[in-house]
Structures are given as structure tokens and as C-alpha cells.
Design an enzyme around this catalytic site. Structure first.
Site: not given
Lengths: 104, 175
Positions: A101-104
Site C-alpha cells: 500500500a505504500g508509495c515507496v
């Protein structure tokens, strides 16, 4: 919520086919999931998958490629070799976890 | 209500050969403006999209060896800036000595807390994921910089005309 039949049993999956129930996964199933997306599992793959499983159990989130490198110790470059083109999605699929779910 | 379907396999697009390509023009040297390009480059590479990053003007600081770890975030001129205690930052306060230092320190901590790497490490990861880095000729000439001054993984200092070749058929974003 849908189910699909894998390894001779019913498995809960989301609309894209990612497993939704952590406990329905086992290593035999992982081999079949990998096979379905054309990944041949080597001991190196298993190390990454086991890290993802353990990290999810601890944090409740699927590790991103960044975290798999920073915490798991598997360099991003190697992740791309093991799970070509889309490592984040492919390794989480095989590990029976949601997409990161994280962008990075 | 659950329904049983025979088999659902995610489509990772392996069978469809994509030539999708993203070119990011990074023109800013502020800490806050370095990250949009880095995050998008990293996300695109993780989706199997080819990425070229072109650094120009102040964006050069992102790839200059002795500057890439020293990018700063200044609250000056940022009318949207919030204070940690709530409310907007008064504009008269932002140019005071030490404010940039404080704001930079805070932003770096927030970035680190999210597990997002600093600029130099983020570029390491992008290159390891297959991203390519290019520097702008005019910016290099203006700042008196050569390949020696830049990260070793910058592939070249290229002209605006070279950039046209580089960006052919790509989705291009100017940041």
C-alpha cells in the site's frame, strides 16, 4: 469477495486474484501461485517470500520493494531479477499478501 | 456473499509488450520538490515502465555529489505551510534565521519516519531498478560542473536536442 480453487481447496481472493486471508496460504500454494504467473521458485525466492510473510505478521502491511531491501536485506536489483518487471506486486501475490500500500 | 469462480490470476502484463516510457524533468533543488520525481520514478520502475530522469537548473543539486545530501526545504514564500502546533505559518516568520534549518530538519524526519530514503539513496535505488540519469548541458556549463562533480551513475551531460531523442514517444513530466 470471491473464492477461487487452488491446490484442491477454496481460497479467498480479491478482484485481481490476490489472497485476502493470511492463514489460507501455505508453501505448497505459493508454488502454485508462482507457477500461474510464470515464476520458478528458487531458494532465493523463498527467502524473500518468507521475509514478506514474517514482516506482514509483524506489521500488518505488505513490505514495499524499499522495505524488502532496507529491512529484509534483499537488494532492489535482485528483486527485479527474481520477480521481473513488477517485483512489488509479484512477490506479494506469491506470498499470499495484499499489494503493497505504500508509495515507496 | 461469496461466489466461486474457477480461477483468478492477476494480469501482470507480462504477455503484453509495453513500450510505455516516462521521462521526468527535475528542475528544482528544494528538498520538497526533489521527492515528486523520485517517488514517481520509483513507482513507474516498479510497474515495469522505463524511466529516464533529466536534471536541469536547480535540479542539478539532486545529482551533484557534494550537494545531493544537503537539499533544504525553505518555508519562505510557501503560503500553504502549516505549523506543527496547528494553523498557518505567519509569512513574516518564515524568513527568520534558522527557520529553513528547522523546516528542513522536520521534513527530513517525516520522510525518514515513512521509510522513504534520502535523495542520494533514493537515486541509488532508482538506478538499481533500471532508471537512467541524465544531466543538462546548459546547466552544467552555467554552474561550471563536469561529469566529475556528478554521481557516477549519471550517464551523460546532454543537450536539449539530445533530450528530444531521449523523450521520443515518452510521457514527459516537468517538475
Amino acid at each position: 469477495m470471491s473464492t477461487t480453487t487452488l491446490a484442491g481447496r477454496e481460497i479467498h481472493v480479491d478482484a485481481e486474484g490476490f489472497l485476502t486471508e493470511y492463514d489460507e496460504w501455505d508453501e505448497a500454494l505459493a508454488a502454485q501461485l508462482a507457477d500461474q504467473i510464470g515464476v520458478e521458485l528458487t531458494p532465493e525466492h523463498w527467502d524473500v517470500i518468507r521475509f514478506l510473510r514474517a514482516d506482514f505478521a509483524e506489521t500488518g502491511q505488505t513490505a514495499t520493494t524499499r522495505r524488502v531491501q532496507a529491512v529484509g536485506g534483499f537488494p532492489v536489483k535482485q528483486q527485479f531479477v527474481l520477480f521481473p518487471k513488477k517485483p512489488g506486486k509479484k512477490m506479494s501475490y506469491i506470498a499470499g499478501l495484499p499489494k503493497p500500500a505504500g508509495c515507496v | 456473499m461469496t461466489e466461486t469462480q474457477p480461477r483468478i490470476v492477476p494480469d501482470f502484463g507480462d504477455d503484453t509488450d509495453t513500450d510505455r516510457k516516462l521521462v521526468l524533468i527535475c528542475s528544482k533543488g528544494n528538498l520538497d520538490m526533489a521527492y515528486p520525481g523520485l517517488v514517481l520514478a520509483n513507482a513507474a520502475l516498479g510497474e515495469g515502465i522505463a524511466v529516464d530522469m533529466f536534471f536541469t537548473f536547480w535540479g542539478f543539486d539532486m545529482i551533484t555529489k557534494d550537494r545531493q545530501q544537503r537539499l533544504r526545504f525553505s518555508p519562505v514564500g510557501n503560503t500553504a505551510m502549516h505549523l506543527p502546533v496547528g494553523g498557518r505559518m505567519p509569512q513574516w516568520l518564515s524568513p527568520f534565521p534558522g527557520m529553513t534549518w528547522v523546516a528542513t530538519k522536520m521534513m527530513k524526519k517525516q520522510i525518514d519516519d515513512l521509510g522513504v530514503p534520502p535523495v542520494d539513496e533514493f537515486l541509488d535505488q532508482i538506478v538499481a531498478s533500471g532508471g537512467r540519469l541524465w544531466a543538462c548541458k546548459m546547466s552544467a556549463d552555467m554552474q561550471g560542473l563536469t561529469m566529475e562533480d556528478l554521481r557516477d551513475d549519471v550517464e551523460g551531460i546532454i543537450t536539449a536536442a539530445d533530450f528530444m531523442d531521449l523523450s521520443e514517444g515518452a510521457q514527459t513530466l516537468f517538475i
